[in-house]
Design a protein around this motif. Structure first.
Motif, mmCIF file in Angstrom:
data_model
loop_
_atom_site.group_PDB
_atom_site.id
_atom_site.type_symbol
_atom_site.label_atom_id
_atom_site.label_comp_id
_atom_site.label_asym_id
_atom_site.label_seq_id
_atom_site.Cartn_x
_atom_site.Cartn_y
_atom_site.Cartn_z
ATOM 1 N N GLY A 211 4.050 5.498 -8.587
ATOM 2 C CA GLY A 211 3.861 4.583 -9.703
ATOM 3 C C GLY A 211 4.493 3.259 -9.398
ATOM 4 N N GLN A 212 5.286 3.037 -8.306
ATOM 5 C CA GLN A 212 5.726 1.920 -8.016
ATOM 6 C C GLN A 212 4.750 1.036 -7.500
ATOM 7 N N THR A 213 4.939 -0.412 -8.137
ATOM 8 C CA THR A 213 3.917 -1.664 -7.510
ATOM 9 C C THR A 213 4.578 -2.408 -7.034
ATOM 10 N N ILE A 214 4.040 -3.262 -5.854
ATOM 11 C CA ILE A 214 4.403 -4.275 -5.340
ATOM 12 C C ILE A 214 3.302 -5.444 -4.937
ATOM 13 N N THR A 215 3.727 -6.688 -4.902
ATOM 14 C CA THR A 215 2.785 -7.603 -4.307
ATOM 15 C C THR A 215 2.980 -7.960 -3.003
ATOM 16 N N VAL A 216 1.967 -7.932 -2.362
ATOM 17 C CA VAL A 216 2.133 -8.244 -0.714
ATOM 18 C C VAL A 216 0.935 -9.395 -0.430
ATOM 19 N N THR A 217 1.258 -10.205 0.761
ATOM 20 C CA THR A 217 0.400 -11.251 1.117
ATOM 21 C C THR A 217 -0.343 -10.776 2.237
ATOM 22 N N VAL A 218 -1.771 -11.000 2.215
ATOM 23 C CA VAL A 218 -2.368 -10.632 3.465
ATOM 24 C C VAL A 218 -2.164 -11.595 4.653
ATOM 25 N N ALA A 219 -1.693 -11.142 5.583
ATOM 26 C CA ALA A 219 -1.223 -11.784 6.980
ATOM 27 C C ALA A 219 -1.878 -11.227 8.260
ATOM 28 N N ASP A 220 -2.622 -10.212 8.011
ATOM 29 C CA ASP A 220 -3.232 -9.574 9.625
ATOM 30 C C ASP A 220 -4.391 -8.745 9.204
ATOM 31 N N THR A 221 -4.914 -8.282 10.201
ATOM 32 C CA THR A 221 -6.177 -7.696 10.494
ATOM 33 C C THR A 221 -5.798 -6.088 10.934
ATOM 34 N N CYS A 222 -6.272 -4.920 10.165
ATOM 35 C CA CYS A 222 -5.994 -3.694 10.794
ATOM 36 C C CYS A 222 -7.321 -3.225 11.502
ATOM 37 N N GLU A 223 -7.468 -3.455 12.714
ATOM 38 C CA GLU A 223 -8.681 -2.885 13.448
ATOM 39 C C GLU A 223 -8.939 -1.563 13.207
ATOM 40 N N GLY A 224 -8.026 -0.701 12.949
ATOM 41 C CA GLY A 224 -8.251 0.974 12.819
ATOM 42 C C GLY A 224 -8.348 1.307 11.593
ATOM 43 N N CYS A 225 -8.267 0.648 10.528
ATOM 44 C CA CYS A 225 -8.317 1.009 9.020
ATOM 45 C C CYS A 225 -9.704 1.151 8.420
ATOM 46 N N ASP A 226 -9.900 1.983 7.702
ATOM 47 C CA ASP A 226 -10.998 2.212 6.989
ATOM 48 C C ASP A 226 -11.057 1.032 5.676
ATOM 49 N N GLU A 227 -12.125 0.990 5.248
ATOM 50 C CA GLU A 227 -12.291 0.071 4.189
ATOM 51 C C GLU A 227 -11.318 -0.635 3.292
ATOM 52 N N ASN A 228 -10.797 0.622 2.465
ATOM 53 C CA ASN A 228 -9.955 0.377 1.600
ATOM 54 C C ASN A 228 -8.338 0.978 1.894
ATOM 55 N N HIS A 229 -8.306 1.182 3.331
ATOM 56 C CA HIS A 229 -6.968 1.525 3.765
ATOM 57 C C HIS A 229 -6.117 0.278 4.268
ATOM 58 N N ILE A 230 -5.031 0.062 3.860
ATOM 59 C CA ILE A 230 -4.024 -1.074 4.064
ATOM 60 C C ILE A 230 -2.996 -0.698 4.986
ATOM 61 N N ASP A 231 -2.724 -1.595 6.070
ATOM 62 C CA ASP A 231 -1.487 -1.159 6.762
ATOM 63 C C ASP A 231 -0.502 -2.458 6.370
ATOM 64 N N LEU A 232 0.603 -1.859 5.985
ATOM 65 C CA LEU A 232 1.845 -2.506 5.483
ATOM 66 C C LEU A 232 2.924 -2.942 6.455
ATOM 67 N N SER A 233 3.807 -3.918 6.153
ATOM 68 C CA SER A 233 4.807 -4.296 7.009
ATOM 69 C C SER A 233 5.895 -3.047 6.421
ATOM 70 N N VAL A 234 6.779 -2.905 7.302
ATOM 71 C CA VAL A 234 7.897 -1.804 7.226
ATOM 72 C C VAL A 234 8.435 -2.000 5.623
ATOM 73 N N GLY A 235 8.785 -3.203 5.391
ATOM 74 C CA GLY A 235 9.389 -3.743 4.145
ATOM 75 C C GLY A 235 8.607 -3.309 2.929
ATOM 76 N N ALA A 236 7.346 -3.864 3.019
ATOM 77 C CA ALA A 236 6.261 -3.286 1.894
ATOM 78 C C ALA A 236 6.109 -1.872 1.765
ATOM 79 N N PHE A 237 6.117 -1.123 2.865
ATOM 80 C CA PHE A 237 5.994 0.409 2.871
ATOM 81 C C PHE A 237 7.210 1.038 2.175
ATOM 82 N N GLU A 238 8.279 0.476 2.530
ATOM 83 C CA GLU A 238 9.622 0.811 1.874
ATOM 84 C C GLU A 238 9.795 0.802 0.514
#
Length: 152
Positions: free
Chosen positions: A104-131
């Motif tokens: 239920g937690q929501t955060i706002t992130v800024t797009v800064a990189d490309t995830c070559e191995g991610c599926d369409e709606n998969h997002i790779d987050l920085s450690v800080g954003a993930f935590e």
């Protein structure tokens, strides 16, 4: 016979003219950029979140960020469609994984990189954003379900 005063004849005409000039309904104006954005960029997307370390390298957007910065890497599906560097995304933890204390937690992130191995709606987050989405954990076990959308 009594003639009506000249202003009595003009009053209904003026009233109708003013009524026609008053806007009706709701306005359809939106902030700059929203009308040009495809509908899919203003709706919820369902995917999964993982995390990665910056390792001192610049992301595909050319910026250096710390592991604690709230940044994200989008899949090539999105990054190949246009310029998303610097756009913000709201991401909500939608559950899944073990010991996921941030459902239920929501955060706002800024797009800064490309995830070559991610599926369409998969997002790779920085450690800080993930935590930030998991209550401080890097282990539910390294991935969980998310709902996300681009901000205007």
């Amino acid at each position: 016979m009594v003639k009506p005063a000249p202003y009595a004849v003009l009053a209904p005409v003026l009233f109708l003219g003013l009524a026609a000039a008053i806007p009706t309904g709701t306005t359809t104006s939106k902030p700059d950029g929203v009308l040009d954005a495809p509908l899919s960029k203003r709706t919820d997307h369902y995917g999964e979140a993982t995390y990665y370390y910056q390792g001192g390298a610049a992301g595909s957007c050319g910026n250096y960020n710390s592991d604690q910065a709230y940044i994200a890497a989008l899949s090539t599906y999105w990054m190949d469609q246009g310029t998303f560097c610097g756009r913000t995304i709201d991401i909500t933890n939608n559950g899944g994984g073990d010991d996921n204390n941030g459902v239920g937690q929501t955060i706002t992130v800024t797009v800064a990189d490309t995830c070559e191995g991610c599926d369409e709606n998969h997002i790779d987050l920085s450690v800080g954003a993930f935590e930030g989405l998991t209550g401080g954990n890097l282990d539910p076990p390294g991935e969980f379900n998310i709902v996300w959308h681009f901000n205007a």
